[in-house]
Design a protein around this motif. Structure first.
Motif, PDB file in Angstrom:
ATOM      1  N   ARG A 261       0.862  -1.310   0.059  1.00 42.83           N
ATOM      2  CA  ARG A 261      -0.156   0.033  -0.181  1.00 42.83           C
ATOM      3  C   ARG A 261       0.783   1.351   0.013  1.00 42.83           C
ATOM      4  O   ARG A 261       0.442   2.185  -0.703  1.00 42.83           O
ATOM      5  CB  ARG A 261      -1.013   0.079   1.237  1.00 42.83           C
ATOM      6  N   GLY A 262       1.850   1.102   0.947  1.00 44.06           N
ATOM      7  CA  GLY A 262       2.819   2.349   0.784  1.00 44.06           C
ATOM      8  C   GLY A 262       3.499   2.561  -0.304  1.00 44.06           C
ATOM      9  O   GLY A 262       4.052   3.650  -0.781  1.00 44.06           O
ATOM     10  N   ALA A 263       4.051   1.455  -1.142  1.00 51.43           N
ATOM     11  CA  ALA A 263       4.834   1.716  -2.316  1.00 51.43           C
ATOM     12  C   ALA A 263       4.164   2.080  -3.569  1.00 51.43           C
ATOM     13  O   ALA A 263       4.701   2.550  -4.405  1.00 51.43           O
ATOM     14  CB  ALA A 263       5.452   0.116  -2.671  1.00 51.43           C
ATOM     15  N   ILE A 264       2.836   2.008  -3.424  1.00 53.42           N
ATOM     16  CA  ILE A 264       1.795   2.423  -4.415  1.00 53.42           C
ATOM     17  C   ILE A 264       2.514   3.956  -5.095  1.00 53.42           C
ATOM     18  O   ILE A 264       2.536   4.323  -6.371  1.00 53.42           O
ATOM     19  CB  ILE A 264       0.379   2.216  -4.636  1.00 53.42           C
ATOM     20  N   GLU A 265       2.494   4.671  -4.134  1.00 56.50           N
ATOM     21  CA  GLU A 265       2.814   6.228  -4.182  1.00 56.50           C
ATOM     22  C   GLU A 265       3.869   6.405  -4.943  1.00 56.50           C
ATOM     23  O   GLU A 265       4.240   7.401  -5.372  1.00 56.50           O
ATOM     24  CB  GLU A 265       2.346   7.014  -3.064  1.00 56.50           C
ATOM     25  N   GLU A 266       4.988   5.433  -5.147  1.00 56.80           N
ATOM     26  CA  GLU A 266       6.205   5.638  -5.747  1.00 56.80           C
ATOM     27  C   GLU A 266       6.517   4.916  -6.856  1.00 56.80           C
ATOM     28  O   GLU A 266       7.379   4.814  -7.514  1.00 56.80           O
ATOM     29  CB  GLU A 266       7.242   4.894  -4.498  1.00 56.80           C
ATOM     30  N   LEU A 267       5.286   4.565  -7.536  1.00 57.97           N
ATOM     31  CA  LEU A 267       5.457   3.961  -8.898  1.00 57.97           C
ATOM     32  C   LEU A 267       5.623   4.731  -9.950  1.00 57.97           C
ATOM     33  O   LEU A 267       6.082   3.998 -10.852  1.00 57.97           O
ATOM     34  CB  LEU A 267       4.055   3.276  -9.267  1.00 57.97           C
ATOM     35  N   ASN A 268       5.929   5.987  -9.890  1.00 53.86           N
ATOM     36  CA  ASN A 268       6.531   6.716 -11.015  1.00 53.86           C
ATOM     37  C   ASN A 268       7.868   6.582 -11.349  1.00 53.86           C
ATOM     38  O   ASN A 268       8.649   6.645 -12.225  1.00 53.86           O
ATOM     39  CB  ASN A 268       6.007   8.251 -10.943  1.00 53.86           C
ATOM     40  N   ARG A 269       8.740   6.038  -9.936  1.00 53.54           N
ATOM     41  CA  ARG A 269       9.979   5.930  -9.867  1.00 53.54           C
ATOM     42  C   ARG A 269      10.357   4.577 -10.437  1.00 53.54           C
ATOM     43  O   ARG A 269       9.887   3.478 -10.190  1.00 53.54           O
ATOM     44  CB  ARG A 269      10.747   6.169  -8.495  1.00 53.54           C
ATOM     45  N   TYR A 270      11.384   4.409 -11.241  1.00 52.30           N
ATOM     46  CA  TYR A 270      12.231   2.862 -11.356  1.00 52.30           C
ATOM     47  C   TYR A 270      12.526   2.476  -9.887  1.00 52.30           C
ATOM     48  O   TYR A 270      12.906   3.134  -9.253  1.00 52.30           O
ATOM     49  CB  TYR A 270      13.504   3.262 -11.994  1.00 52.30           C
ATOM     50  N   PRO A 271      12.381   1.242 -10.072  1.00 52.29           N
ATOM     51  CA  PRO A 271      12.960   0.457  -8.889  1.00 52.29           C
ATOM     52  C   PRO A 271      14.540   0.540  -8.673  1.00 52.29           C
ATOM     53  O   PRO A 271      15.279   0.971  -9.635  1.00 52.29           O
ATOM     54  CB  PRO A 271      12.671  -1.014  -8.993  1.00 52.29           C
TER      55      PRO A 271
END
Ligand SMILES: *Cc1c(COP(=O)(O)O)cnc(C)c1O
Length: 366
Positions: free
Chosen positions: A56-66
């Motif tokens: 749930r927390g990671a969803i907001e970071e999805l514009n970034r490459y891993p």
């Protein structure tokens, strides 16, 4: 020229891997609402709640490459096994690592050795590289490591071992394993695929990690798809000599572990309670199913994993009949077990539904 003439003949002739039938597909095709899937050895408890929270927390970071090097996760896995991070290679499922190993070490003119009835991906990976697969017969549904060793020749580059094996659920023991290691020439990479490691109860089970120090050509594969319940995220890893890890890094795509997957696995690794509950559900399921198989006079292979290979007479027919009862199992003709189906251990109510359906189906056919 035909497109298929432009690729290796073994690639043109390949038949893609057949996965377990998805629940939605069965619901749609058969108009059923209540469908149970016991076909892909998944964790019936679902993913770890801690992993779900991290996602749930990671969803907001999805514009970034891993993180292309999966640095945090690599460190955590390394610490877990007491090795340095340069011994760890992460893959998009352990299946990606199998493919990369074949890509690295196999080509036309070379061969890989495994057992008959071994995990299907090995043979697909060999064919994709243009190499030949040599298979040794099983003994009592179990890998015969002496027979496998006998097949090794000057052109062998990989030995594929699944311990426990899928679809048999059986293991090879320490003595046979050490005998094999002692006789292997130094042009052979040995792959110990331990996807079901955590489920094994046999005290003679060899943990292949214990042999890494003495074996620079050994790679041990583990996965988050089975006991950790994260099959949908696709994360597996290999533990090996840093030279092997570097070679794998040379040929992988740069972001092979996606951002959600890294976040979830980091969290799941701390969820000991979920692992403990999974083992408990599995053990209870094994005991229940063994009793029921015996009551129904069905021959089954005793399992060290979370699934059973069961002789039902005509595997395809029983698979199709079970589908109509809303239970998905796996037919085994592709594994050259035409009489068998493979059944994953589920939750107690799923196991009961399976047995009721199986009893009905076998009765109809009798
Ligand atoms: C399920 C399984 C795997 C794991 O595959 P992932 O790509 O990690 O999901 C590997 N080997 C065997 C024998 C398996 O049954």
């Amino acid at each position: 020229m035909k497109l298929t003439d432009l690729v290796l003949p073994s690639v043109a002739a390949l038949k893609p891997y057949e996965p377990g039938k998805p629940i939605e597909e069965v619901q749609r095709e058969l108009g059923l609402t209540d469908v149970v899937k016991l076909a892909s050895n998944e964790n019936p408890l679902g993913p770890s709640p801690m992993a779900v929270a991290a996602l749930r927390g990671a969803i907001e970071e999805l514009n970034r490459y891993p993180d292309g090097g999966s640095v945090m996760l690599t460190r955590k896995i390394a610490a877990h096994h007491g090795v340095t991070p340069d011994h760890i290679f992460l893959g998009c499922g352990s299946v990606e690592i199998l493919n990369l190993l074949a890509y690295l070490f196999l080509r036309p003119g070379l061969n890989a050795v495994t057992s008959e009835h071994a995990f299907a991906i090995y043979e697909l990976a060999d064919a994709a590289s243009g190499a030949i697969t040599k298979t040794a017969p099983m003994k009592d549904y179990t890998f015969d490591l002496d027979a496998i060793g006998d097949l090794v020749d000057a052109h062998t580059r990989i030995i594929w071992l699944a311990n426990p094996n899928n679809p048999t659920g059986t293991i090879y023991q320490r003595e046979a394993w050490e005998r094999l290691l002692a006789r292997l020439p130094d042009h052979v990479v040995i792959v110990a695929d331990e996807a079901y490691f955590e489920f094994v109860r046999d005290p003679y089970y060899p943990n292949a990690l214990d042999y890494l120090g003495a074996q620079p050509r050994l790679i041990v594969l583990r996965t988050f798809s089975k006991i950790f319940g994260l099959a949908g995220l696709r994360v597996g890893y290999g533990v090996a000599d840093p030279v092997m890890v570097n070679l794998l890094n040379n040929v992988r795509q740069p972001f092979n572990i996606n951002l959600m997957a890294q976040a979830a696995v980091l969290a799941a690794m701390d969820d000991d309670e979920h692992v403990r509950r999974t083992l408990e559900v599995n053990l209870r399921g094994i005991e229940y199913l063994e009793g029921e198989f015996r009551r129904l006079n069905l021959a089954y292979v005793p399992t060290q994993a979370n699934f059973f290979l069961v002789d039902v007479g005509d595997g395809m027919k029983v698979f199709n009949a079970l589908l109509r009862q809303g239970v998905i199992v796996r037919p085994m003709h592709g594994y050259r077990f035409p009489r068998h189906v493979r059944i994953s251990v589920g939750l107690p109510e799923e196991n009961r539904k399976l047995i009721a359906a199986l009893e009905k189906v076998l009765h109809q056919q009798a």
